[in-house]
Motif scaffolding. Sequence first.
Motif, PDB file in Angstrom:
ATOM      1  N   THR A   1     -12.134 -19.085 -46.306  1.00 36.82           N
ATOM      2  CA  THR A   1     -12.239 -19.322 -44.817  1.00 36.82           C
ATOM      3  C   THR A   1     -12.604 -17.942 -44.078  1.00 36.82           C
ATOM      4  O   THR A   1     -13.395 -17.928 -42.950  1.00 36.82           O
ATOM      5  N   GLN A   2     -12.055 -16.895 -44.571  1.00 37.19           N
ATOM      6  CA  GLN A   2     -12.393 -15.551 -43.893  1.00 37.19           C
ATOM      7  C   GLN A   2     -13.730 -15.214 -44.067  1.00 37.19           C
ATOM      8  O   GLN A   2     -14.482 -14.563 -42.887  1.00 37.19           O
ATOM      9  N   VAL A   3     -14.422 -15.350 -45.309  1.00 38.59           N
ATOM     10  CA  VAL A   3     -15.796 -15.023 -45.617  1.00 38.59           C
ATOM     11  C   VAL A   3     -16.740 -15.777 -44.627  1.00 38.59           C
ATOM     12  O   VAL A   3     -17.673 -15.570 -44.445  1.00 38.59           O
ATOM     13  N   LEU A   4     -16.485 -17.222 -44.641  1.00 40.84           N
ATOM     14  CA  LEU A   4     -17.252 -18.051 -44.032  1.00 40.84           C
ATOM     15  C   LEU A   4     -17.285 -17.653 -42.596  1.00 40.84           C
ATOM     16  O   LEU A   4     -18.132 -17.758 -41.643  1.00 40.84           O
ATOM     17  N   ASP A   5     -16.154 -17.302 -42.137  1.00 41.49           N
ATOM     18  CA  ASP A   5     -15.786 -16.866 -40.603  1.00 41.49           C
ATOM     19  C   ASP A   5     -16.476 -15.608 -40.205  1.00 41.49           C
ATOM     20  O   ASP A   5     -17.457 -15.485 -39.079  1.00 41.49           O
ATOM     21  N   VAL A   6     -16.591 -14.703 -40.901  1.00 40.05           N
ATOM     22  CA  VAL A   6     -17.248 -13.583 -40.770  1.00 40.05           C
ATOM     23  C   VAL A   6     -18.866 -13.582 -40.904  1.00 40.05           C
ATOM     24  O   VAL A   6     -19.607 -13.144 -40.141  1.00 40.05           O
ATOM     25  N   VAL A   7     -19.178 -14.060 -42.133  1.00 41.93           N
ATOM     26  CA  VAL A   7     -20.645 -14.201 -42.392  1.00 41.93           C
ATOM     27  C   VAL A   7     -21.393 -15.243 -41.839  1.00 41.93           C
ATOM     28  O   VAL A   7     -22.488 -15.021 -41.109  1.00 41.93           O
TER      29      VAL A   7
ATOM     30  N   VAL B   1     -16.963  -9.725 -35.297  1.00 45.18           N
ATOM     31  CA  VAL B   1     -17.812 -11.007 -35.167  1.00 45.18           C
ATOM     32  C   VAL B   1     -16.890 -12.199 -35.300  1.00 45.18           C
ATOM     33  O   VAL B   1     -17.647 -13.258 -35.027  1.00 45.18           O
ATOM     34  N   THR B   2     -15.547 -12.138 -35.453  1.00 45.57           N
ATOM     35  CA  THR B   2     -15.037 -13.196 -35.645  1.00 45.57           C
ATOM     36  C   THR B   2     -14.456 -13.613 -33.959  1.00 45.57           C
ATOM     37  O   THR B   2     -13.771 -14.581 -33.976  1.00 45.57           O
ATOM     38  N   SER B   3     -14.874 -12.710 -33.287  1.00 46.03           N
ATOM     39  CA  SER B   3     -14.115 -13.043 -31.816  1.00 46.03           C
ATOM     40  C   SER B   3     -15.597 -13.161 -30.972  1.00 46.03           C
ATOM     41  O   SER B   3     -16.611 -12.569 -30.950  1.00 46.03           O
ATOM     42  N   VAL B   4     -15.321 -14.428 -30.192  1.00 49.34           N
ATOM     43  CA  VAL B   4     -16.532 -14.719 -29.366  1.00 49.34           C
ATOM     44  C   VAL B   4     -16.651 -13.776 -28.242  1.00 49.34           C
ATOM     45  O   VAL B   4     -17.739 -13.205 -27.844  1.00 49.34           O
ATOM     46  N   ASP B   5     -15.433 -13.340 -27.839  1.00 48.18           N
ATOM     47  CA  ASP B   5     -15.462 -12.485 -26.809  1.00 48.18           C
ATOM     48  C   ASP B   5     -16.087 -11.072 -27.100  1.00 48.18           C
ATOM     49  O   ASP B   5     -16.820 -10.418 -26.477  1.00 48.18           O
ATOM     50  N   ASP B   6     -15.858 -10.593 -28.460  1.00 45.23           N
ATOM     51  CA  ASP B   6     -16.544  -9.242 -28.751  1.00 45.23           C
ATOM     52  C   ASP B   6     -18.153  -9.501 -29.074  1.00 45.23           C
ATOM     53  O   ASP B   6     -18.712  -8.644 -28.488  1.00 45.23           O
ATOM     54  N   CYS B   7     -18.670 -10.510 -29.377  1.00 47.20           N
ATOM     55  CA  CYS B   7     -19.782 -10.848 -29.430  1.00 47.20           C
ATOM     56  C   CYS B   7     -20.456 -10.945 -28.369  1.00 47.20           C
ATOM     57  O   CYS B   7     -21.711 -10.275 -28.033  1.00 47.20           O
TER      58      CYS B   7
ATOM     59  N   TYR C   1     -19.805  -7.542 -42.822  1.00 49.02           N
ATOM     60  CA  TYR C   1     -19.683  -8.091 -44.166  1.00 49.02           C
ATOM     61  C   TYR C   1     -18.097  -8.198 -44.365  1.00 49.02           C
ATOM     62  O   TYR C   1     -17.235  -7.363 -43.914  1.00 49.02           O
ATOM     63  N   TYR C   2     -17.848  -9.183 -45.309  1.00 48.87           N
ATOM     64  CA  TYR C   2     -16.622  -9.199 -45.786  1.00 48.87           C
ATOM     65  C   TYR C   2     -17.012  -9.904 -47.204  1.00 48.87           C
ATOM     66  O   TYR C   2     -17.584 -10.893 -47.229  1.00 48.87           O
TER      67      TYR C   2
ATOM     68  N   VAL D   1     -20.078 -18.407 -39.585  1.00 45.72           N
ATOM     69  CA  VAL D   1     -19.732 -18.502 -38.360  1.00 45.72           C
ATOM     70  C   VAL D   1     -20.084 -17.272 -37.233  1.00 45.72           C
ATOM     71  O   VAL D   1     -20.422 -17.228 -36.045  1.00 45.72           O
ATOM     72  N   GLY D   2     -19.609 -16.005 -37.929  1.00 41.61           N
ATOM     73  CA  GLY D   2     -20.076 -14.857 -37.272  1.00 41.61           C
ATOM     74  C   GLY D   2     -21.445 -14.836 -36.930  1.00 41.61           C
ATOM     75  O   GLY D   2     -22.016 -14.367 -35.794  1.00 41.61           O
ATOM     76  N   GLY D   3     -22.339 -15.237 -37.686  1.00 47.53           N
ATOM     77  CA  GLY D   3     -23.843 -15.292 -37.375  1.00 47.53           C
ATOM     78  C   GLY D   3     -24.099 -16.108 -36.462  1.00 47.53           C
ATOM     79  O   GLY D   3     -25.017 -15.860 -35.424  1.00 47.53           O
ATOM     80  N   LEU D   4     -23.605 -17.243 -36.133  1.00 45.46           N
ATOM     81  CA  LEU D   4     -23.758 -18.094 -35.177  1.00 45.46           C
ATOM     82  C   LEU D   4     -23.282 -17.607 -33.781  1.00 45.46           C
ATOM     83  O   LEU D   4     -24.015 -17.881 -32.584  1.00 45.46           O
ATOM     84  N   ARG D   5     -21.913 -17.060 -33.751  1.00 42.75           N
ATOM     85  CA  ARG D   5     -21.376 -16.497 -32.626  1.00 42.75           C
ATOM     86  C   ARG D   5     -22.624 -15.343 -31.968  1.00 42.75           C
ATOM     87  O   ARG D   5     -22.701 -15.291 -31.020  1.00 42.75           O
ATOM     88  N   MET D   6     -22.959 -14.620 -32.963  1.00 42.75           N
ATOM     89  CA  MET D   6     -23.971 -13.358 -32.560  1.00 42.75           C
ATOM     90  C   MET D   6     -25.119 -14.103 -32.119  1.00 42.75           C
ATOM     91  O   MET D   6     -25.824 -13.667 -31.002  1.00 42.75           O
ATOM     92  N   ALA D   7     -25.603 -15.008 -32.722  1.00 41.48           N
ATOM     93  CA  ALA D   7     -26.947 -15.685 -32.023  1.00 41.48           C
ATOM     94  C   ALA D   7     -26.409 -16.215 -30.878  1.00 41.48           C
ATOM     95  O   ALA D   7     -27.624 -16.435 -29.942  1.00 41.48           O
TER      96      ALA D   7
END
Length: 256
Positions: free
Chosen positions: A108-114, A63-69, A91-92, A116-122
């Motif tokens: 930074t990593q947990v913010l990115d996964v949890v 989920v830290t990758s826009v392309d993956d999402c 989860y991280y 920002v990752g949530g926003l990427r998926m949304a």
Amino acid sequence: MILKDKVVIVTGAGPGMGQALCKGAAAEGAKVVVSARSVDAIEAIVAEIGAKGGEAIAVRCDVTSVDDCNALAKAALDKWGHIDGMVHSAYYHPDWANLEAHSIDQLTQVLDVVAVGGLRMAQAVIPTMKAQGSGSIVNISTLATRKPMPGEGGYAMAKSALNQLSRQLAVELGGTGIRVNTALMGWMDGVPLQQFFASMGEGGNAFRKQRASEIPVGHIPVDADCAKAVYFLLSDYASEVTGAMLDVNGGDWVAA
């Protein structure tokens, strides 16, 4: 079967809540897109769902990758033609540490996964849900955002940002038919917690009993039972619910 024929994406389908969400959603009639970084893990979940007569596909996603999402959302559309629900459970957990001395890299990593990752998926699912005129996004958060716990600050920071993401999107998406809600989980009985208690040796069982006695329902909630609240938020039974933060932690959030 409150999710019959709904297509639901679940991120972070690892041991514990992620697996419980996928298996339970399938049992409730959903067609599940099972995602995580571990291909072996998600393929095992899909195989188990299929063996019980359910429908699921495994799609690797970081989920830290826009392309993956975006690829995850596309896989759901390619398979079933619509996306009715998306549960962000990726989860991280950074090291337990007080914020005054916390690793900034881990924060930074947990913010990115949890968060920002949530926003990427949304962002990946919103265009489809808008076109359909319906959809439900559920973000999995934590009791620690209501009840600060020593050493949990970094994780709680990220989940608090996720909470605000839900509220913000609920307002921004008003009138589109898309609902966005948050489920706040606490201590959950499942594989990860069982391993934690086992790691404590002889004191593990005593600590389990102590922790259970402090939770108003009188026990540590089981992850598969906590997942049922998420199915409600995904379902048509929650058609009038958006922007909500639902505590699914046995009442632990009100305990002293």
